[in-house]
Design a protein around this motif. Structure first.
Motif, PDB file in Angstrom:
ATOM      1  N   VAL A 193      45.490 -21.293  -3.657  1.00  0.00           N
ATOM      2  CA  VAL A 193      44.935 -22.271  -2.919  1.00  0.00           C
ATOM      3  C   VAL A 193      46.213 -23.297  -2.556  1.00  0.00           C
ATOM      4  CG1 VAL A 193      42.766 -22.029  -3.553  1.00  0.00           C
ATOM      5  CG2 VAL A 193      44.432 -23.816  -4.870  1.00  0.00           C
ATOM      6  N   ARG A 194      45.951 -24.150  -1.827  1.00  0.00           N
ATOM      7  CA  ARG A 194      47.310 -25.080  -1.345  1.00  0.00           C
ATOM      8  C   ARG A 194      46.447 -26.358  -1.046  1.00  0.00           C
ATOM      9  NH1 ARG A 194      49.586 -22.636   4.311  1.00  0.00           N
ATOM     10  NH2 ARG A 194      47.554 -23.049   5.635  1.00  0.00           N
ATOM     11  N   LEU A 203      41.797 -29.468  -1.087  1.00  0.00           N
ATOM     12  CA  LEU A 203      42.469 -28.181  -1.380  1.00  0.00           C
ATOM     13  C   LEU A 203      41.935 -27.210  -0.223  1.00  0.00           C
ATOM     14  CD1 LEU A 203      41.725 -28.242  -5.088  1.00  0.00           C
ATOM     15  CD2 LEU A 203      44.045 -27.638  -4.078  1.00  0.00           C
ATOM     16  N   GLU A 204      42.841 -26.228  -0.113  1.00  0.00           N
ATOM     17  CA  GLU A 204      42.418 -25.166   0.923  1.00  0.00           C
ATOM     18  C   GLU A 204      42.680 -23.833   0.440  1.00  0.00           C
ATOM     19  OE1 GLU A 204      45.090 -25.006   4.156  1.00  0.00           O
ATOM     20  OE2 GLU A 204      43.826 -23.627   5.429  1.00  0.00           O
ATOM     21  N   TRP A 205      41.560 -23.163   0.577  1.00  0.00           N
ATOM     22  CA  TRP A 205      41.680 -21.796   0.043  1.00  0.00           C
ATOM     23  C   TRP A 205      42.775 -20.778   1.115  1.00  0.00           C
ATOM     24  CZ3 TRP A 205      39.974 -17.063   2.604  1.00  0.00           C
ATOM     25  CH2 TRP A 205      40.113 -15.849   1.931  1.00  0.00           C
ATOM     26  N   VAL A 206      43.681 -20.395   0.377  1.00  0.00           N
ATOM     27  CA  VAL A 206      44.677 -19.426   1.191  1.00  0.00           C
ATOM     28  C   VAL A 206      44.217 -17.911   0.974  1.00  0.00           C
ATOM     29  CG1 VAL A 206      47.054 -18.881   1.223  1.00  0.00           C
ATOM     30  CG2 VAL A 206      46.237 -21.035   0.545  1.00  0.00           C
ATOM     31  N   SER A 207      44.190 -17.166  -0.146  1.00  0.00           N
ATOM     32  CA  SER A 207      44.118 -15.884  -0.365  1.00  0.00           C
ATOM     33  C   SER A 207      43.720 -15.748  -2.011  1.00  0.00           C
ATOM     34  CB  SER A 207      45.587 -15.204   0.026  1.00  0.00           C
ATOM     35  OG  SER A 207      45.434 -14.081  -0.341  1.00  0.00           O
ATOM     36  N   SER A 208      43.089 -14.418  -1.939  1.00  0.00           N
ATOM     37  CA  SER A 208      42.472 -13.985  -3.076  1.00  0.00           C
ATOM     38  C   SER A 208      42.759 -12.268  -3.539  1.00  0.00           C
ATOM     39  CB  SER A 208      41.167 -14.384  -3.340  1.00  0.00           C
ATOM     40  OG  SER A 208      40.572 -15.418  -3.326  1.00  0.00           O
ATOM     41  N   VAL A 209      42.878 -11.959  -4.564  1.00  0.00           N
ATOM     42  CA  VAL A 209      42.969 -10.355  -4.635  1.00  0.00           C
ATOM     43  C   VAL A 209      42.228 -10.218  -5.629  1.00  0.00           C
ATOM     44  CG1 VAL A 209      44.974 -10.800  -6.156  1.00  0.00           C
ATOM     45  CG2 VAL A 209      44.504  -8.572  -4.987  1.00  0.00           C
ATOM     46  N   SER A 255      42.886 -16.269   4.483  1.00  0.00           N
ATOM     47  CA  SER A 255      42.293 -17.064   5.221  1.00  0.00           C
ATOM     48  C   SER A 255      42.708 -16.894   6.594  1.00  0.00           C
ATOM     49  CB  SER A 255      42.601 -18.583   4.985  1.00  0.00           C
ATOM     50  OG  SER A 255      43.951 -18.862   5.193  1.00  0.00           O
ATOM     51  N   ASP A 256      42.047 -17.450   7.790  1.00  0.00           N
ATOM     52  CA  ASP A 256      42.482 -17.169   9.093  1.00  0.00           C
ATOM     53  C   ASP A 256      43.819 -17.780   9.413  1.00  0.00           C
ATOM     54  OD1 ASP A 256      39.351 -17.422  10.651  1.00  0.00           O
ATOM     55  OD2 ASP A 256      40.303 -15.577   9.711  1.00  0.00           O
ATOM     56  N   SER A 257      44.170 -18.754   8.696  1.00  0.00           N
ATOM     57  CA  SER A 257      45.608 -19.503   9.032  1.00  0.00           C
ATOM     58  C   SER A 257      46.508 -18.969   8.359  1.00  0.00           C
ATOM     59  CB  SER A 257      45.316 -20.911   8.394  1.00  0.00           C
ATOM     60  OG  SER A 257      45.292 -20.962   6.833  1.00  0.00           O
ATOM     61  N   VAL A 258      46.445 -17.840   7.526  1.00  0.00           N
ATOM     62  CA  VAL A 258      47.733 -17.075   6.977  1.00  0.00           C
ATOM     63  C   VAL A 258      47.602 -15.530   7.304  1.00  0.00           C
ATOM     64  CG1 VAL A 258      47.833 -18.933   5.297  1.00  0.00           C
ATOM     65  CG2 VAL A 258      46.802 -16.794   4.813  1.00  0.00           C
ATOM     66  N   LYS A 259      46.653 -15.302   7.553  1.00  0.00           N
ATOM     67  CA  LYS A 259      46.348 -13.744   8.088  1.00  0.00           C
ATOM     68  C   LYS A 259      47.442 -13.253   8.782  1.00  0.00           C
ATOM     69  CE  LYS A 259      42.329 -12.648   7.963  1.00  0.00           C
ATOM     70  NZ  LYS A 259      40.786 -12.482   8.384  1.00  0.00           N
ATOM     71  N   GLY A 260      48.221 -12.101   8.514  1.00  0.00           N
ATOM     72  CA  GLY A 260      49.147 -11.489   9.284  1.00  0.00           C
ATOM     73  C   GLY A 260      50.560 -12.109   8.864  1.00  0.00           C
ATOM     74  N   PRO A 294      55.358 -25.416   9.753  1.00  0.00           N
ATOM     75  CA  PRO A 294      55.296 -26.901   9.350  1.00  0.00           C
ATOM     76  C   PRO A 294      54.125 -27.410   8.663  1.00  0.00           C
ATOM     77  CG  PRO A 294      56.518 -26.790  11.333  1.00  0.00           C
ATOM     78  CD  PRO A 294      56.041 -25.577  11.299  1.00  0.00           C
ATOM     79  N   GLU A 295      53.047 -26.713   9.420  1.00  0.00           N
ATOM     80  CA  GLU A 295      51.625 -26.702   8.659  1.00  0.00           C
ATOM     81  C   GLU A 295      51.196 -25.973   7.438  1.00  0.00           C
ATOM     82  OE1 GLU A 295      52.359 -25.923  12.102  1.00  0.00           O
ATOM     83  OE2 GLU A 295      50.815 -24.549  12.587  1.00  0.00           O
ATOM     84  N   ASP A 296      52.249 -25.111   7.226  1.00  0.00           N
ATOM     85  CA  ASP A 296      52.109 -24.477   5.707  1.00  0.00           C
ATOM     86  C   ASP A 296      52.578 -25.496   4.514  1.00  0.00           C
ATOM     87  OD1 ASP A 296      53.013 -21.322   7.504  1.00  0.00           O
ATOM     88  OD2 ASP A 296      51.128 -22.018   6.528  1.00  0.00           O
ATOM     89  N   THR A 297      53.094 -26.373   5.137  1.00  0.00           N
ATOM     90  CA  THR A 297      53.703 -27.367   3.959  1.00  0.00           C
ATOM     91  C   THR A 297      52.511 -27.947   3.059  1.00  0.00           C
ATOM     92  OG1 THR A 297      55.573 -28.220   5.368  1.00  0.00           O
ATOM     93  CG2 THR A 297      54.829 -29.603   3.491  1.00  0.00           C
ATOM     94  N   ALA A 298      52.761 -27.692   1.535  1.00  0.00           N
ATOM     95  CA  ALA A 298      51.856 -28.035   0.779  1.00  0.00           C
ATOM     96  C   ALA A 298      52.148 -27.754  -0.754  1.00  0.00           C
ATOM     97  CB  ALA A 298      50.212 -27.244   0.973  1.00  0.00           C
ATOM     98  N   VAL A 299      51.369 -28.295  -1.541  1.00  0.00           N
ATOM     99  CA  VAL A 299      51.564 -27.567  -2.893  1.00  0.00           C
ATOM    100  C   VAL A 299      50.679 -26.507  -3.065  1.00  0.00           C
ATOM    101  CG1 VAL A 299      51.406 -28.147  -5.357  1.00  0.00           C
ATOM    102  CG2 VAL A 299      52.003 -30.134  -3.722  1.00  0.00           C
ATOM    103  N   TYR A 300      51.224 -25.595  -3.620  1.00  0.00           N
ATOM    104  CA  TYR A 300      50.630 -24.013  -3.687  1.00  0.00           C
ATOM    105  C   TYR A 300      50.328 -24.036  -5.229  1.00  0.00           C
ATOM    106  CZ  TYR A 300      51.594 -22.981   0.993  1.00  0.00           C
ATOM    107  OH  TYR A 300      51.393 -22.723   2.432  1.00  0.00           O
ATOM    108  N   TYR A 301      49.113 -23.470  -5.586  1.00  0.00           N
ATOM    109  CA  TYR A 301      48.318 -23.356  -6.778  1.00  0.00           C
ATOM    110  C   TYR A 301      47.954 -21.778  -6.975  1.00  0.00           C
ATOM    111  CZ  TYR A 301      48.175 -28.502  -6.764  1.00  0.00           C
ATOM    112  OH  TYR A 301      48.367 -29.844  -6.728  1.00  0.00           O
ATOM    113  N   CYS A 302      48.116 -21.347  -8.011  1.00  0.00           N
ATOM    114  CA  CYS A 302      47.216 -20.200  -8.443  1.00  0.00           C
ATOM    115  C   CYS A 302      46.098 -20.422  -9.280  1.00  0.00           C
ATOM    116  CB  CYS A 302      48.306 -19.056  -8.795  1.00  0.00           C
ATOM    117  SG  CYS A 302      48.613 -19.419 -10.579  1.00  0.00           S
ATOM    118  N   ALA A 303      45.033 -19.752  -9.108  1.00  0.00           N
ATOM    119  CA  ALA A 303      43.928 -19.935 -10.010  1.00  0.00           C
ATOM    120  C   ALA A 303      43.315 -18.709 -10.287  1.00  0.00           C
ATOM    121  CB  ALA A 303      42.881 -20.826  -9.053  1.00  0.00           C
TER     122      ALA A 303
END
Length: 116
Positions: free
Chosen positions: A36-37, A44-50, A61-66, A88-97
């Motif tokens: 998440v970021r 907080l925004e969900w980015v990806s899960s596995v 998420s659609d914002s990072v897919k591809g 630039p819109e990817d600027t954030a603090v990234y967390y793993c959960a």
């Protein structure tokens, strides 16, 4: 549960970074994992899960897919996020959960700044 992210930094638009998350205190191979970021002033925004099944099925998420690729190494208790074509819109603090599409528990985060 302990989650420690690393790999963040300053990168120019179009560049790449690889984030890592070292997990301990639980059976890593038995849990789905998530990135998440949080951008400045935003939620907080969900980015990806596995998942943990099927060799690890990725979701984005659609914002990072591809552009982003999530992966895990169960032998090393490590989670990764390969980030390409950064914007630039990817600027954030990234967390793993720990868990699927969740944001808690999570680590302390790593700062990613995309700027020229």
């Amino acid at each position: 549960v302990q989650l420690v992210e690393s790999g963040g930094g300053l990168v120019q638009p179009g560049g790449s970074l690889r984030l890592s998350c070292a997990a301990s205190g639980f059976t890593f191979a038995n849990d789905a994992m998530t990135w998440v970021r949080q951008a400045p002033g935003k939620a907080l925004e969900w980015v990806s899960s596995v998942t943990l099944i099927g060799g690890g099925i990725p979701y984005y998420s659609d914002s990072v897919k591809g552009r982003f690729t999530i992966s895990r190494d169960n032998t090393k208790n490590m989670l990764y996020l390969q980030m390409n074509s950064l914007k630039p819109e990817d600027t954030a603090v990234y967390y793993c959960a720990k868990g699927f599409k969740t944001n808690y528990p999570r680590g302390q985060g790593t700062q990613v700044t995309v700027s020229s």
